[in-house]
Scaffold this active site. Structure first.
Site, short mmCIF file in Angstrom:
data_model
loop_
_atom_site.label_atom_id
_atom_site.label_comp_id
_atom_site.label_asym_id
_atom_site.label_seq_id
_atom_site.Cartn_x
_atom_site.Cartn_y
_atom_site.Cartn_z
N ALA A 32 0.75 -1.29 0.11
CA ALA A 32 0.04 0.01 -0.06
C ALA A 32 0.84 1.38 0.10
O ALA A 32 0.49 2.41 0.53
CB ALA A 32 -0.97 -0.24 1.20
N GLU A 215 2.43 3.55 -5.58
CA GLU A 215 1.21 2.89 -6.45
C GLU A 215 0.40 3.88 -6.89
O GLU A 215 -0.08 3.91 -8.21
CB GLU A 215 0.32 1.86 -5.62
CG GLU A 215 0.89 0.54 -5.17
CD GLU A 215 0.19 -0.05 -4.13
OE1 GLU A 215 0.12 -1.35 -4.51
OE2 GLU A 215 -0.33 0.49 -3.39
#
Length: 267
Positions: A32, A215
């Site tokens: 994450a 990300e």
């Protein structure tokens, strides 16, 4: 970099070992995009403990070097190891048990513009240029962060234009291996690729005012998808067709070709 900055020493004196449970039994995974957020703050926590232990020695030897301070600490039997830990505050959302908590501590934002050219006869396309501006707070390492942004964009580009899973009626995967499942290559990199970092936007919620960057830039790859759709719409309007049409991702060559309707697609 976080350790070197916190301890006030050159990065060359910092050694990073592999993560293992014999060192930190409950470390979080680097998932994450929170690797720097969690580990960076944990490093600062450990460095603050070391700095407090070394403070009396630095006061006694104000003109000393790092090696001299460490040597003095060793012979004075001062502990030179420390464990740091950090838990991101204010998060832990749960629909039933904790509905008022935050899901994320902050958000990473960016914007991208892509210019493409399509071949209406083959369905092929070329990304002529891409410009990206990312808000990643005060970057810990601009060179690494720009590389992360470029890599994430190319992954998103593959997601939205190339990588398609195809199955048989019986559920067998057809697109197995690089011969059938296409991933971005060197020729798919935009002809002109510019990445800029937004300045003057510090983030007080993370280590040294930085932001996660692993990300988030991936979705900017969708700018190529929407540029392709705009190009198809222009081609359709040239043929007197409606510019409104469905286009599913990924925008493969076959889908681009069939969307550019003409006498051949109607056979």
């Amino acid at each position: 970099q976080c350790a070197a900055r916190a301890l006030g020493i050159p990065p060359e004196l910092i050694h990073i070992s592999e993560t293992a449970t014999d060192k930190v039994p409950n470390t979080s995974p680097t998932a994450a995009s929170v690797g720097s957020d969690l580990n960076g703050m944990a490093v600062l926590d450990a460095c603050e403990k070391l700095n407090k232990r070394l403070a009396p020695i630095k006061e006694a030897l104000p003109g000393g070097s790092w090696k001299e301070w460490i040597n003095k600490a060793y012979f004075d039997r001062v502990s030179l190891s420390a464990t740091g830990f950090y838990a991101m505050p204010g998060i832990g959302y749960h629909q039933e048990t904790n509905p008022n908590a935050r899901t994320y501590s902050y958000y990473t934002n960016g914007v991208g513009i892509s210019v493409v050219e399509i071949d209406c006869l083959t369905g092929d396309h070329q990304v002529l240029s891409t410009d990206i501006v990312m808000d990643i707070g005060s970057s810990l390492n601009p060179a690494i962060d720009i590389g992360q942004i470029e890599g994430a964009f190319m992954q998103g580009y593959g997601l939205f234009t190339l990588e398609e899973l195809m199955y048989s009626p019986q559920g067998m995967l057809y697109s197995r291996g690089p011969g059938m499942y296409k991933v971005p290559g060197f020729d798919d990199i935009p002809g002109e690729f510019n990445v800029s970092l937004l300045t003057g936007a510090p983030n007080p919620r993370a280590v040294y005012s930085s932001k996660a960057v692993g990300e988030p830039p991936l979705f900017i790859g969708s700018s190529v998808f929407f540029a392709i759709k705009e190009a198809i719409a222009a081609a359709r309007e040239d043929e007197g067709l409606n510019g409104d049409f469905p286009l599913e991702a990924p925008a493969t060559s076959a889908r681009i070709r069939m969307a550019c309707q003409d006498k051949f697609t109607n056979l």
